[in-house]
Design a protein around this motif. Structure first.
Motif, short mmCIF file in Angstrom:
data_model
loop_
_atom_site.label_atom_id
_atom_site.label_comp_id
_atom_site.label_asym_id
_atom_site.label_seq_id
_atom_site.Cartn_x
_atom_site.Cartn_y
_atom_site.Cartn_z
N PHE A 52 0.83 -1.20 0.00
CA PHE A 52 0.00 0.00 0.00
C PHE A 52 0.87 1.26 0.00
O PHE A 52 1.85 1.35 0.72
CB PHE A 52 -0.96 -0.01 1.19
CG PHE A 52 -1.95 -1.13 1.10
CD1 PHE A 52 -3.05 -1.03 0.26
CD2 PHE A 52 -1.79 -2.29 1.83
CE1 PHE A 52 -3.97 -2.06 0.16
CE2 PHE A 52 -2.69 -3.34 1.74
CZ PHE A 52 -3.78 -3.22 0.90
N GLY A 53 0.50 2.21 -0.85
CA GLY A 53 1.26 3.43 -1.01
C GLY A 53 2.27 3.35 -2.15
O GLY A 53 2.99 4.30 -2.42
N ARG A 54 2.31 2.21 -2.82
CA ARG A 54 3.21 2.02 -3.95
C ARG A 54 2.44 1.36 -5.07
O ARG A 54 1.37 0.78 -4.85
CB ARG A 54 4.42 1.17 -3.56
CG ARG A 54 5.21 1.83 -2.46
CD ARG A 54 6.46 1.13 -2.08
NE ARG A 54 6.21 -0.25 -1.68
CZ ARG A 54 7.13 -1.18 -1.70
NH1 ARG A 54 8.33 -0.91 -2.11
NH2 ARG A 54 6.85 -2.41 -1.31
N GLU A 55 2.99 1.42 -6.27
CA GLU A 55 2.35 0.78 -7.42
C GLU A 55 3.40 0.26 -8.39
O GLU A 55 4.55 0.68 -8.36
CB GLU A 55 1.39 1.74 -8.11
CG GLU A 55 2.04 2.94 -8.72
CD GLU A 55 1.03 3.91 -9.33
OE1 GLU A 55 -0.11 3.50 -9.60
OE2 GLU A 55 1.41 5.07 -9.51
N VAL A 56 2.97 -0.66 -9.23
CA VAL A 56 3.85 -1.23 -10.24
C VAL A 56 3.54 -0.58 -11.58
O VAL A 56 2.38 -0.51 -11.98
CB VAL A 56 3.64 -2.76 -10.33
CG1 VAL A 56 4.50 -3.36 -11.43
CG2 VAL A 56 3.94 -3.42 -9.01
N VAL A 57 4.58 -0.10 -12.24
CA VAL A 57 4.42 0.49 -13.57
C VAL A 57 5.38 -0.20 -14.53
O VAL A 57 6.42 -0.73 -14.12
CB VAL A 57 4.69 2.02 -13.55
CG1 VAL A 57 3.66 2.74 -12.71
CG2 VAL A 57 6.08 2.33 -13.05
N SER A 58 5.03 -0.20 -15.78
CA SER A 58 5.90 -0.79 -16.80
C SER A 58 7.02 0.17 -17.14
O SER A 58 6.82 1.38 -17.23
CB SER A 58 5.10 -1.10 -18.06
OG SER A 58 4.15 -2.09 -17.81
#
Length: 124
Positions: A52-58
């Motif tokens: 939580f508070g982070r995300e995965v990006v390409s």
């Protein structure tokens, strides 16, 4: 709020997911050829423990080699990590409190199947 969600997540699911990714990373680091998969597994292990508070990006620079690496990853370790997310998500969805965490677990399945060419960033 992210801190509270991360603590609840870690207790209910994160610790098991973290262990699974670390074991996969250690297995991948045994052979020199598969060290990139091991490093990707360690990176995602930390994300799976505190999502939580982070995300995965390409990554925009990833290309055909990332795709081929992800195909090998699915064969070597990705399928059983995806099953771990699926199983944990189903168990979490059995309780009302766990439903949001189960859904978050289901959202991690694509990352567990294709970790190469991805980057974990803070939500801003």
């Amino acid at each position: 709020m992210n801190t509270v969600l991360n603590i609840i997540w870690f207790v209910l699911a994160g610790v098991w997911l973290f262990i699974g990714y670390v074991v996969a990373g250690l297995i991948m680091c045994v052979l020199i050829v598969t060290i990139p998969w091991g490093l990707a597994s360690f990176r995602i292990a930390y994300y799976a423990a505190w999502p939580f508070g982070r995300e995965v990006v390409s990554k925009p620079t990833s290309g055909a080699w990332s795709f081929l690496g992800n195909v090998a990853w699915v064969i070597l370790a990705g399928w059983w990590l995806a099953l771990e997310h699926l199983f944990t998500g189903i168990l979490l969805c059995l309780t009302i409190i766990g439903i949001p965490l189960g859904i978050a677990n289901f959202k991690l399945i694509p990352v567990s199947l294709a970790p190469l060419g991805k980057e974990i960033v803070d939500k801003g």
